[in-house]
Motif scaffolding. Structure first.
Motif, PDB file in Angstrom:
ATOM      1  N   GLU A 293       0.831  -1.204   0.000  1.00 39.78           N
ATOM      2  CA  GLU A 293       0.000   0.000   0.000  1.00 39.78           C
ATOM      3  C   GLU A 293       0.862   1.249   0.000  1.00 39.78           C
ATOM      4  OE1 GLU A 293      -3.869  -0.181   2.304  1.00 39.78           O
ATOM      5  OE2 GLU A 293      -2.695  -1.766   3.237  1.00 39.78           O
TER       6      GLU A 293
ATOM      7  N   ALA B  39       2.118   1.786  -3.430  1.00 42.96           N
ATOM      8  CA  ALA B  39       1.108   2.276  -4.356  1.00 42.96           C
ATOM      9  C   ALA B  39       0.797   3.745  -4.108  1.00 42.96           C
ATOM     10  CB  ALA B  39      -0.164   1.445  -4.216  1.00 42.96           C
ATOM     11  N   ALA B  40       0.800   4.131  -2.848  1.00 46.42           N
ATOM     12  CA  ALA B  40       0.435   5.512  -2.537  1.00 46.42           C
ATOM     13  C   ALA B  40       1.559   6.475  -2.880  1.00 46.42           C
ATOM     14  CB  ALA B  40       0.080   5.632  -1.057  1.00 46.42           C
TER      15      ALA B  40
ATOM     16  N   VAL C  48      -2.451  15.052   0.616  1.00 43.70           N
ATOM     17  CA  VAL C  48      -3.719  14.325   0.693  1.00 43.70           C
ATOM     18  C   VAL C  48      -4.558  14.643  -0.531  1.00 43.70           C
ATOM     19  CG1 VAL C  48      -5.868  14.128   1.984  1.00 43.70           C
ATOM     20  CG2 VAL C  48      -3.704  14.217   3.198  1.00 43.70           C
TER      21      VAL C  48
ATOM     22  N   GLN D 220      -3.758  15.452  -3.431  1.00 40.64           N
ATOM     23  CA  GLN D 220      -3.312  14.813  -4.683  1.00 40.64           C
ATOM     24  C   GLN D 220      -3.158  13.301  -4.549  1.00 40.64           C
ATOM     25  OE1 GLN D 220       0.298  16.917  -5.437  1.00 40.64           O
ATOM     26  NE2 GLN D 220      -0.757  18.876  -5.353  1.00 40.64           N
ATOM     27  N   ARG D 221      -3.635  12.775  -3.441  1.00 37.53           N
ATOM     28  CA  ARG D 221      -3.537  11.334  -3.177  1.00 37.53           C
ATOM     29  C   ARG D 221      -2.093  10.846  -3.315  1.00 37.53           C
ATOM     30  NH1 ARG D 221      -8.687  10.957  -5.852  1.00 37.53           N
ATOM     31  NH2 ARG D 221      -7.627  10.820  -7.835  1.00 37.53           N
ATOM     32  N   ARG D 222      -1.163  11.547  -2.698  1.00 36.56           N
ATOM     33  CA  ARG D 222       0.225  11.123  -2.798  1.00 36.56           C
ATOM     34  C   ARG D 222       0.744  10.506  -1.517  1.00 36.56           C
ATOM     35  NH1 ARG D 222       2.398  15.908  -5.590  1.00 36.56           N
ATOM     36  NH2 ARG D 222       4.192  15.718  -4.252  1.00 36.56           N
ATOM     37  N   VAL D 223      -0.137  10.341  -0.534  1.00 38.47           N
ATOM     38  CA  VAL D 223       0.262   9.654   0.689  1.00 38.47           C
ATOM     39  C   VAL D 223      -0.757   8.574   1.002  1.00 38.47           C
ATOM     40  CG1 VAL D 223       1.544  11.489   1.813  1.00 38.47           C
ATOM     41  CG2 VAL D 223      -0.927  11.441   1.992  1.00 38.47           C
ATOM     42  N   LEU D 224      -0.318   7.643   1.825  1.00 34.14           N
ATOM     43  CA  LEU D 224      -1.250   6.614   2.288  1.00 34.14           C
ATOM     44  C   LEU D 224      -1.931   7.131   3.548  1.00 34.14           C
ATOM     45  CD1 LEU D 224      -2.296   3.658   2.243  1.00 34.14           C
ATOM     46  CD2 LEU D 224      -0.381   3.122   3.735  1.00 34.14           C
ATOM     47  N   LEU D 225      -3.234   6.977   3.609  1.00 34.40           N
ATOM     48  CA  LEU D 225      -3.960   7.391   4.802  1.00 34.40           C
ATOM     49  C   LEU D 225      -4.487   6.169   5.526  1.00 34.40           C
ATOM     50  CD1 LEU D 225      -6.124  10.421   3.657  1.00 34.40           C
ATOM     51  CD2 LEU D 225      -4.050  10.448   4.984  1.00 34.40           C
ATOM     52  N   LYS D 226      -4.309   6.176   6.828  1.00 33.43           N
ATOM     53  CA  LYS D 226      -4.850   5.107   7.667  1.00 33.43           C
ATOM     54  C   LYS D 226      -5.369   5.733   8.934  1.00 33.43           C
ATOM     55  CE  LYS D 226      -3.952   0.970   5.883  1.00 33.43           C
ATOM     56  NZ  LYS D 226      -5.108   0.355   5.290  1.00 33.43           N
TER      57      LYS D 226
ATOM     58  N   ASP E 131     -12.049   4.612   7.095  1.00 31.55           N
ATOM     59  CA  ASP E 131     -10.759   3.922   7.171  1.00 31.55           C
ATOM     60  C   ASP E 131      -9.588   4.856   6.950  1.00 31.55           C
ATOM     61  OD1 ASP E 131     -12.255   1.778   7.584  1.00 31.55           O
ATOM     62  OD2 ASP E 131     -11.715   0.679   5.769  1.00 31.55           O
ATOM     63  N   ASP E 132      -9.723   5.797   6.031  1.00 28.50           N
ATOM     64  CA  ASP E 132      -8.577   6.630   5.699  1.00 28.50           C
ATOM     65  C   ASP E 132      -8.451   7.812   6.644  1.00 28.50           C
ATOM     66  OD1 ASP E 132      -8.412   4.844   3.735  1.00 28.50           O
ATOM     67  OD2 ASP E 132      -8.732   6.207   2.065  1.00 28.50           O
TER      68      ASP E 132
ATOM     69  N   ARG F 104      -2.715   7.782 -11.853  1.00 29.56           N
ATOM     70  CA  ARG F 104      -1.391   7.198 -11.802  1.00 29.56           C
ATOM     71  C   ARG F 104      -1.491   5.692 -11.579  1.00 29.56           C
ATOM     72  NH1 ARG F 104       1.331   8.164  -7.172  1.00 29.56           N
ATOM     73  NH2 ARG F 104      -0.463   9.323  -6.444  1.00 29.56           N
TER      74      ARG F 104
ATOM     75  N   PRO G 170       0.941   2.495  -9.943  1.00 33.03           N
ATOM     76  CA  PRO G 170      -0.154   1.678  -9.422  1.00 33.03           C
ATOM     77  C   PRO G 170      -1.244   2.524  -8.778  1.00 33.03           C
ATOM     78  CG  PRO G 170       1.738   1.590  -7.959  1.00 33.03           C
ATOM     79  CD  PRO G 170       2.178   2.342  -9.169  1.00 33.03           C
TER      80      PRO G 170
ATOM     81  N   HIS H 274      -3.671   4.232  -6.312  1.00 30.51           N
ATOM     82  CA  HIS H 274      -3.627   4.594  -4.903  1.00 30.51           C
ATOM     83  C   HIS H 274      -4.544   3.630  -4.131  1.00 30.51           C
ATOM     84  CE1 HIS H 274      -4.578   6.857  -1.251  1.00 30.51           C
ATOM     85  NE2 HIS H 274      -3.421   7.455  -1.434  1.00 30.51           N
ATOM     86  N   PRO H 275      -4.130   3.217  -2.919  1.00 36.81           N
ATOM     87  CA  PRO H 275      -4.937   2.239  -2.171  1.00 36.81           C
ATOM     88  C   PRO H 275      -6.414   2.607  -2.073  1.00 36.81           C
ATOM     89  CG  PRO H 275      -2.887   2.665  -1.023  1.00 36.81           C
ATOM     90  CD  PRO H 275      -2.890   3.547  -2.223  1.00 36.81           C
TER      91      PRO H 275
END
Lengths: 503, 500
Positions: free
Chosen positions: A178, A181-182, A204, A206-212, B236-237, B293, B295, B297-298
């Motif tokens: 993940e 991918a992020a 965030v 630009q969806r360039r990090v993984l968020l949890k 979740d995010d 992009r 892969p 993004h999760p």
């Protein structure tokens, strides 16, 4: 995190100060030592400089900032901007790293420091200026941060003491895919750290990090974003404070004029809409009926809106806004404008129209709304810069600049529909568009469509070069286009106002 | 010309007055709550008498109105064959003043609305400084209203009978006092729930079953998909827990993210979330709308997995977007020229193939060698197509601004009469917008209700609104609990600091 009470006298020393002697002592200001090339501009300068330095330093920095702004107008990519700015920055505001062994490191940094604070004074007066200044300073900071020496950059960042948590090896392994991918990189190969997502809104977005669960996993590489966000946050806060302190500066008759002059010359060097664009010599008062005929002189963005409006009998909000303001800019009165929209939305009941649409039109004209809106007579027509930097239109929307929002094929079709069918021209336009030089493409089309007239006025010498400058505003496009097409009608130029009316 | 309405509307308004009054006395004289509700109505016996007289004056005009004249109904009450006293409702518009009055008096859950916005059982500034905006029956829009308590809000609603009202942010000062503050900066929005608005209009280019304002079960699937994707991302995010989804009354849904952390976001962070969730870019002329992009993004990967199965049923079978000649757009979205040509040829000769077959044709032809690029590229293009047809289309502007107003839950949609009820995300598939109760239906359910007169029963408990109000109550309860816990923690931490 950062000690903020530098200005206070050390309590232990305070008792030793002899106020009797101190009264006659020469004031001594601390000359700051700049260890890093980069500066968060936390502490204001305290040493003395001459008035001349005050002004020239500020002007130099201003030059750099306005060039930066120009880069965004032209939609340059970050790489292009960096390349373009290198020479300008070196000329006006050089700033070298420690390793360069330059002689004047301290001098350069002092100039950078002081000029920043001078401009801060000049641009804290209004919300608008503050926002622009903060945006441009942030851009400059980012530019410098990127090309800084990695080691020195690391020192600088660790000196900031920003708080973040490193991601442990176990977690990294667990989230491996993940993360990859992020971040677009292999997760385990580099360092990651975990922060509240609110700290990195742009990543965030630009969806360039993984968020949890509210935490953002930021790769080392994106550290810049964190540092820059923090820079902006502090600068915004400081600007707000400066603006409150500003009135006290009024009494100073040496600095105030300089500051006023600085902020004045910063107001959009290009693309400002002037009300003179509305009054076109020789063009009679425009009525709602005349729009269809006049639309042939409109720039492509407005022609597109007009055609969409005619085809669907409707336009979505941002399209309406963009078009209404343009029409307002060419001199359509409020009543006529309401009439125009009423007739254009022909599938709609009067009731629905006046409930849901009329208010917005009146608001744009400053007929209703808050005091500020009415006093400012509504919004100003959008410039190319504004249209080009807006978010792209979503499904069903048709605002924006077609050169930017249309696919190549659709753009070609649209151009041909408006009578642009020169093969070579279309090819060059395509080229421009692929390089994101949208306004260049638009100007090219203009020059092609008015090539005979332009040649004529050039040969006659009736129009000066400034009259034929690059167009950066849709209303200028219309005005110039209309005047060129009506050269023979008694208004042989911009100079003399013709009495002859159209229609 | 608003005046022209009054001679018609006045009698209509009055007509039901004696009528409503008379009804409980006749059918259920023992229900105590009825009388309580009645006390809010402006009618006393004397009033109704004069109004009946007034009625006579307008008799002629009345006869052809959509509201049956009350004069005739009063007479008909003598006949025992009149079973349905609320008959007027079936033929009247939903924002009829009398209906709205009864709705606010008897059905609207003001108490829970108050608790929801106040985050605390005792009235606080969270509620008192909250902006409400009313849309009045004459369509005037009244902004900057605020109320110290739920009762005062209820009173105002009963008095003004707004066709709907919206909820805005909590301000730094009472919105009613905004003009008395000395500096403009003293009046600014502080907090508001993070909101989302999904509207079917944004789906018009992929929706084949209905257009405009109408919806059916087929196109509601778009909203179901959107809720699923957005809800899981927010939970979740971003780690939000208290997310309330509300049916917008006609063809969309709203989300209210009520966590404290969400309420305190500033505009730039709201914009960041909206940007994170937004995917489709470009207008009608922009061509391909999904450009992402790899892969993936999760978040997108997870969304794609949710949406895949919906794509098969809701899109390919139910919407049938590429039926007959409409496959040109599909072709445009495929990057491979060889494959495109092959498909074009095949479909030109048999355009009547349903979308499901056309979708599988892509893979079939690709396998037989009509592919000039890699199969990975084709797979990605197909993923993009799935996303373009199913991924949520948010009205992002609503979410980006702290001070944007959004319609309150539980108000009546003036066009459909349906109540804006909460949607249970655990059973989102089962939610049926067409079976959401309308205000008129609810009012007649109150009348039909037959219960033991002993226990006091709230009016809404007699109707099909019960599950929705119960759900809302549970939701608010959860929020309040968390809020209390947060307060306690703050107090403890504050206490620690005091000791140092």
């Amino acid at each position: 995190m950062i000690p903020h009470d530098f200005s206070r006298i050390d309590p232990k020393r305070r008792v030793n100060l002899d106020y009797k002697k101190r009264q006659f002592a020469k004031p001594e200001f601390k000359h700051q030592k700049y260890e890093h090339r980069l500066n968060y501009y936390i502490l204001p300068p305290t040493a003395e400089i001459t008035l001349e330095e005050f002004e020239t330093w500020a002007i130099n920095r201003l030059k750099v900032l306005s060039e930066l702004e120009a880069c965004t107008f032209r939609n340059r990519t970050p790489e292009e901007t960096a390349e373009y700015m290198t020479s300008i920055v070196n000329k006006y505001l050089p700033l070298r790293s420690n390793s360069s062994r330059g002689q004047n490191l301290q001098e350069e940094r002092k100039k950078d420091h002081y000029s920043h604070f001078i401009l801060r004074l000049a641009f804290s007066a209004t919300e608008d200026l503050r926002r622009r200044f903060s945006r441009l300073e942030t851009m400059l900071f980012r530019l410098r941060f990127k090309d800084d020496d990695p080691r020195e950059r690391k020192d600088f960042v660790s000196g900031l003491k920003l708080e973040w948590e490193e991601v442990g090896a176990d977690e990294k392994r667990e989230l491996g895919n993940e993360l990859a991918a992020a971040g677009g990189v292999k997760g385990e190969e580099q360092e990651w750290f975990k922060v509240d997502w609110e700290r990195v809104p742009e990543l965030v977005e630009q969806r360039r990090v993984l968020l949890k669960r509210g935490k953002a996993y930021v790769p080392q590489r994106e550290q810049i974003s964190l540092v820059v966000a923090e820079f902006t946050r502090r600068l915004d806060e400081a600007l707000e404070l400066t603006s409150r302190a500003l009135p006290r500066l009024d009494e100073d008759d040496r600095l105030a004029p300089i500051l006023a002059h600085l902020s004045h010359s910063f107001t959009s060097p290009d693309a400002a809409y002037s009300s003179s664009d509305a009054s076109i010599d020789g063009l009679s008062t425009i009525t709602a009926n005349a729009i269809d005929t006049l639309s042939q002189h409109f720039p492509l963005c407005m022609q597109n809106l007009h055609m969409t409006l005619r085809a669907n009998s409707h336009l979505k909000h941002y399209g309406r806004l963009q078009y209404t303001l343009f029409l307002k800019g060419i001199g359509l009165s409020l009543d006529e404008c309401i009439m125009f929209w009423r007739r254009s939305f022909k599938l709609m009941t009067d009731d629905k129209f006046s409930k849901e649409y009329k208010y917005n039109i009146r608001h744009a004209y400053g007929d209703v709304g808050g005091d500020a809106n009415r006093r400012g007579r509504g919004y100003t027509p959008y410039s190319c810069q504004k249209i080009l930097t807006e978010p792209l239109p979503g499904p069903g929307q048709s605002h924006g600049c077609p050169y930017r929002t249309f696919t190549q094929d659709n753009l070609n079709a649209l151009l041909q529909r408006t009578g642009v069918n020169d093969k070579d021209l279309l090819k060059v336009v395509k080229d421009d568009v692929s390089k994101q030089r949208y306004h260049v493409a638009c100007n090219r089309v203009f020059e092609w469509a008015h090539r005979r007239e332009i040649k004529k006025v050039k040969d006659d010498g009736t129009w000066s070069a400034t009259d034929l400058d690059t167009i950066v505003h849709p209303n200028t496009y219309f005005k110039r286009g209309w005047l060129l097409k009506h050269l023979g009608d008694g208004n042989a130029g911009v100079v003399n106002g013709g009495e002859k009316m159209e229609e | 010309m608003p005046h022209s309405i009054s001679p018609e509307s006045t009698p209509a308004e009055d007509s039901s007055m004696p009528h409503v009054n008379a009804q409980p006395l006749k059918s259920e004289p023992s229900t105590p709550s009825k009388d309580i509700a009645m006390s809010d109505a402006l009618s006393s016996p004397e009033d109704s008498k004069t109004k009946v007289n007034l009625e006579g004056l307008f008799d002629d005009e009345d006869s052809d109105l959509e509201f049956p004249s009350s004069a005739s109904q009063i007479k008909s009450e003598e006949e025992p064959s009149q079973p349905e006293p609320f008959r007027i409702t079936s033929r009247s518009t939903f924002s009829d003043p009398e209906i709205m009055r009864a709705f606010y008096q008897r059905l609207f859950p003001f108490r829970y609305l108050f608790q929801w916005l106040n985050h605390n059982p005792t009235p606080s500034n969270d509620f008192a400084h909250r902006e409400f905006a009313f849309t009045l029956p004459n369509d005037a829009y009244l902004r900057y209203q605020s109320f110290p308590t739920a009762d005062l809000l209820r009173k105002q609603c009963i008095q003004l009978l707004p066709s709907r009202f919206e909820i805005g942010p909590v301000y730094s000062t009472n919105p009613r006092d905004r003009k008395t503050v000395r500096k403009a900066s003293a009046f600014r929005p502080l907090t508001k729930e993070l909101v989302f608005d999904i509207d079917m209009t944004d789906y018009d280019d992929v929706r084949t079953c209905c257009t405009g304002a109408s919806i059916c079960h087929k196109c509601w699937a778009f909203i179901t998909m959107a809720i699923k994707v957005v809800d899981v991302a927010l939970r979740d995010d971003f780690g939000f827990k208290h997310i309330l989804w509300v049916y917008s009354g006609r063809r969309g849904a709203h989300a209210w993210v009520c966590d404290k952390r969400a309420r305190e976001l500033d505009d730039s962070k709201r914009r960041a979330i909206a940007g994170y969730l937004e995917l489709l870019k470009g207008g009608d002329q922009g061509g391909k709308k999904v450009n992402v992009r790899r892969p993936l993004h999760p978040h997108l990967d997870r969304s794609l997995n949710i949406l895949k199965e919906h794509f098969q049923t809701s899109i390919l079978i139910e919407q049938d977007p590429w039926a007959e000649e409409k496959y040109a757009h599909l072709l445009q979205l495929l990057p491979d020229p060889t494959l495109r040509a092959a498909l074009q040829k095949k479909w030109d000769s048999s355009p009547s193939r349903p979308s499901t077959s056309k979708w599988s044709d892509i893979d079939n032809l690709a396998k037989t060698g009509a592919l000039s690029k890699t199969s990975k590229e084709l797979l990605e293009a197909k993923q993009d197509i799935v996303l373009e047809y199913t991924y949520p289309r948010l009205d992002a502007e609503v979410s980006k601004k702290l001070n944007h107003l959004l319609k309150s839950p539980f108000v009546v949609h003036p066009g459909t009469g349906r109540v804006c009820v909460p949607i249970d995300t655990r059973k989102v598939e089962e939610f049926d917008p067409l079976s959401v109760p309308t205000v008129t239906q609810l009012l007649s359910e109150i009348d039909e209700w037959e219960g033991e007169g002993e226990q006091k029963v709230q009016d809404w408990e007699k109707t099909s609104l019960v599950p929705y109000v119960e759900f809302f109550r549970t939701f608010v309860g959860g929020l309040l609990k968390e809020e209390r816990r947060g307060l306690k923690r703050e107090r403890e931490e504050g206490g620690d600091e005091m000791e140092f």
